[in-house]
Design an enzyme around this catalytic site. Structure first.
Site, PDB file in Angstrom:
ATOM      1  N   SER A 120      -2.538 -14.635   7.608  1.00 13.31           N
ATOM      2  CA  SER A 120      -1.886 -15.781   8.271  1.00 13.31           C
ATOM      3  C   SER A 120      -2.913 -16.742   8.866  1.00 13.31           C
ATOM      4  CB  SER A 120      -0.965 -15.276   9.382  1.00 13.31           C
ATOM      5  OG  SER A 120      -0.083 -14.308   8.885  1.00 13.31           O
TER       6      SER A 120
HETATM    7  C1  SAM Z   1       1.990 -12.865   6.070  1.00 10.61           C
HETATM    8  S1  SAM Z   1       1.755 -11.273   5.385  1.00 10.61           S
HETATM    9  C2  SAM Z   1       1.136 -10.358   6.783  1.00 10.61           C
HETATM   10  C3  SAM Z   1      -0.247 -10.764   7.240  1.00 10.61           C
HETATM   11  C4  SAM Z   1      -1.046  -9.615   7.784  1.00 10.61           C
HETATM   12  N1  SAM Z   1      -0.601  -9.210   9.097  1.00 10.61           N
HETATM   13  C5  SAM Z   1      -2.531  -9.888   7.747  1.00 10.61           C
HETATM   14  O1  SAM Z   1      -3.194  -9.822   8.780  1.00 10.61           O
HETATM   15  O2  SAM Z   1      -3.043 -10.129   6.644  1.00 10.61           O
HETATM   16  C6  SAM Z   1       3.406 -10.630   5.307  1.00 10.61           C
HETATM   17  C7  SAM Z   1       3.482  -9.219   4.743  1.00 10.61           C
HETATM   18  O3  SAM Z   1       4.749  -8.686   5.078  1.00 10.61           O
HETATM   19  C8  SAM Z   1       5.122  -7.795   4.060  1.00 10.61           C
HETATM   20  N2  SAM Z   1       6.578  -7.544   4.133  1.00 10.61           N
HETATM   21  C9  SAM Z   1       7.602  -8.286   3.643  1.00 10.61           C
HETATM   22  N3  SAM Z   1       8.801  -7.715   3.927  1.00 10.61           N
HETATM   23  C10 SAM Z   1       8.510  -6.578   4.617  1.00 10.61           C
HETATM   24  C11 SAM Z   1       9.312  -5.547   5.163  1.00 10.61           C
HETATM   25  N4  SAM Z   1      10.647  -5.566   5.087  1.00 10.61           N
HETATM   26  N5  SAM Z   1       8.679  -4.507   5.778  1.00 10.61           N
HETATM   27  C12 SAM Z   1       7.323  -4.462   5.854  1.00 10.61           C
HETATM   28  N6  SAM Z   1       6.508  -5.425   5.333  1.00 10.61           N
HETATM   29  C13 SAM Z   1       7.097  -6.455   4.741  1.00 10.61           C
HETATM   30  C14 SAM Z   1       4.682  -8.480   2.790  1.00 10.61           C
HETATM   31  O4  SAM Z   1       4.527  -7.531   1.751  1.00 10.61           O
HETATM   32  C15 SAM Z   1       3.377  -9.140   3.227  1.00 10.61           C
HETATM   33  O5  SAM Z   1       2.262  -8.376   2.864  1.00 10.61           O
END
Ligand code: SAM
Length: 364
Positions: free
Chosen positions: A79
Site C-alpha cells: 500500500s
Molecule cells: C493491499 S494488499 C495488503 C498489503 C500488505 N499489508 C502489505 O504490506 O503489502 C491486500 C491483500 O489482502 C488480501 N485479501 C483479500 N481478501 C482477503 C480476505 N478475505 N482475507 C484475507 N486477505 C485478503 C489480498 O490477497 C491482498 O494480498
C-alpha cells in the site's frame, strides 16, 4: 541507499503525515525492496523489474506497488507508505502488543509492525501471496511474524489480540475479530462508504462496536463475506453516460481535494445513493448520486456544479445541491468529525458489523 531512505521519509511526510520517531525508525530500517523481489506493475500497466533503473527510486517513493494482477486488475500490493504510516499511527502499537493483520500482501506492513515491537499474525486469502510474504520476511531477517493462509473473516486462529489492522477494503468488521480482541483493543480498517474505503477506528463499548473516521483512503476490495452487500450499502462505482450541466458552479475557487472528500463523506452519511462515478471526457471520478439503473443520476464537481443524466436528472440534481448546502451550512465538517454506531448485517450465514446512523461530533 541511505539517501534513498532519507528521501523516502521526506516523501511520506510530504502529504502532511507526521511520523513519530518510532515510525520514522521503522520505515528507515525495513528494506522495502526485499518485499517486491519480482518487481511490480505501474499504474500504466508496465512491469518494473529489480534490474530497471526506476526500481529503487519507485520502491522508496510514496507509491503503491502492485505485485499481482487478476484479469488485469490489482489483487495484491504494497500500500501507499503515507497511508500505512497514518494507519499504524492510529493503531497505537506499543512494544509487546499482539497484532492481527488481515491482508498480508507483500509482508512489508507486518515487517513494520514487528519493527515497532509487536508480535504479528498476518493472514492472506491467497496462498501464493502468503508464501511470498513469508519468504520475504525471512530474507529481511524479521522475527515475530506468523503468516497464515485463510479468509480473514474467520482469521484462522484462536489467539487474542490487542490490535487488529485490516489492509484490504471491507464492507464491515467481522464478529470473529471482536471475539478475539482484548476489551481495550482497537481495530483499524478501511470500510466501504459511498464508493471509497475511508479508514475507521473501531472500538467495542457497552452498546456494541462504534466507529470513528481516521482518514480518506481507497483500497482494493476483500474477497468473501467481508465485502457482502448490506442494507446500508451504497451503489457500486459506475461510469455515467452523456450528461448536461443542471446546476451552476457555487464555489470559486473550487473545493480542494481534502474538502471535496469531506463533502463526499458527509453526502454519503446523509444519502444512500451516493457513490463515485466516472464522467465522460473527464479524467477523474466524482461524487455522484446514482438512480436504480446504476448508470444515470447526478455528479457534483469540486466547484459545486452538477452534471446529470437519465429520467430522474432533475430530482437528483436537487438532492445533490441540497446535500452540498447542508454540508456548507454546518461549517464544512471534516471527515474526522463523523462517528457511527454499528449493526450486524451482510450475509446472514457470515454477518459483519457495519456502520449505521452516522452522526457528527464537535471534537474531530
Ligand atoms: C493491499 S494488499 C495488503 C498489503 C500488505 N499489508 C502489505 O504490506 O503489502 C491486500 C491483500 O489482502 C488480501 N485479501 C483479500 N481478501 C482477503 C480476505 N478475505 N482475507 C484475507 N486477505 C485478503 C489480498 O490477497 C491482498 O494480498
Amino acid at each position: 541507499m541511505e539517501d534513498a531512505r532519507r528521501h523516502y521519509l521526506d516523501q511520506i511526510r510530504r502529504d502532511g503525515v507526521t511520523l513519530t520517531p518510532a515510525l520514522a525508525a521503522a520505515f528507515a530500517a525495513v528494506p522495502r525492496e526485499v518485499f517486491v523481489p519480482d518487481g511490480f506493475h505501474r499504474g500504466d500497466g508496465r512491469r518494473v523489474l529489480p534490474a530497471d533503473p526506476e526500481f529503487l527510486p519507485t520502491v522508496y517513493s510514496n507509491d503503491v506497488l502492485v505485485t499481482k494482477l487478476n484479469e488485469g486488475r490489482p489483487c495484491s500490493s504494497s500500500s501507499q507508505p503515507s497511508l500505512m504510516a497514518i494507519m499504524l499511527d492510529a493503531l497505537d502499537v506499543r512494544p509487546g502488543a499482539r497484532v492481527l493483520e488481515i491482508g498480508a500482501g507483500t509482508g512489508y506492513n507486518a515487517a513494520l509492525l514487528a519493527t515497532l515491537g509487536a508480535t504479528v499474525t498476518t493472514v492472506d486469502v491467497q496462498a501464493d501471496v502468503a508464501d511470498r510474504a513469508r519468504s520475504a520476511l525471512a530474507r529481511a531477517g524479521i522475527d515475530g511474524v506468523r503468516v497464515s493462509t485463510a479468509d480473514g473473516y474467520t482469521t484462522g486462529s484462536d489467539d487474542r489480540y490487542d490490535r487488529i489492522i485490516v489492509t484490504v477494503g471491507v464492507a464491515g468488521v467481522s464478529p470473529h475479530w471482536l471475539d478475539r480482541l482484548e476489551p481495550d483493543g482497537l481495530i483499524v480498517a478501511p470500510v466501504e462508504h459511498a464508493g471509497t474505503h475511508p479508514v475507521l477506528a473501531v472500538r467495542t463499548g457497552a452498546d456494541g462496536p462504534a466507529a470513528a473516521v481516521v482518514c480518506p483512503a481507497g483500497f482494493m476490495s476483500a474477497a468473501g463475506p467481508l465485502t457482502a452487500r448490506h442494507r446500508g450499502s451504497h451503489p457500486p462505482p459506475a461510469t455515467l453516460g452523456d450528461m448536461t450541466e443542471t446546476a451552476p458552479a457555487r464555489w470559486d475557487p473550487a473545493l480542494d481535494a481534502l474538502a471535496y472528500r469531506d463533502l463526499w463523506f458527509a453526502a454519503g452519511a446523509w444519502h444512500r445513493r451516493v457513490t463515485h462515478a466516472a464522467v465522460p471526457s473527464r479524467d477523474q471520478s466524482y461524487l455522484a448520486l446514482l438512480d436504480d439503473s446504476g448508470s444515470a443520476g447526478a455528479a457534483m464537481l469540486p466547484d459545486g456544479s452538477v452534471l446529470s443524466s437519465g429520467p430522474d436528472a432533475e430530482r437528483y440534481t436537487a438532492v445533490a445541491v441540497a446535500l452540498a448546502g447542508r454540508w456548507w451550512s454546518l461549517g464544512r465538517p471534516p471527515m474526522r468529525a463523523w462517528r457511527a454506531v454499528m449493526t450486524l448485517d451482510g450475509d446472514p450465514a457470515a454477518p459483519i458489523w457495519v456502520p449505521r446512523a452516522w452522526h457528527l461530533t464537535r471534537r474531530p
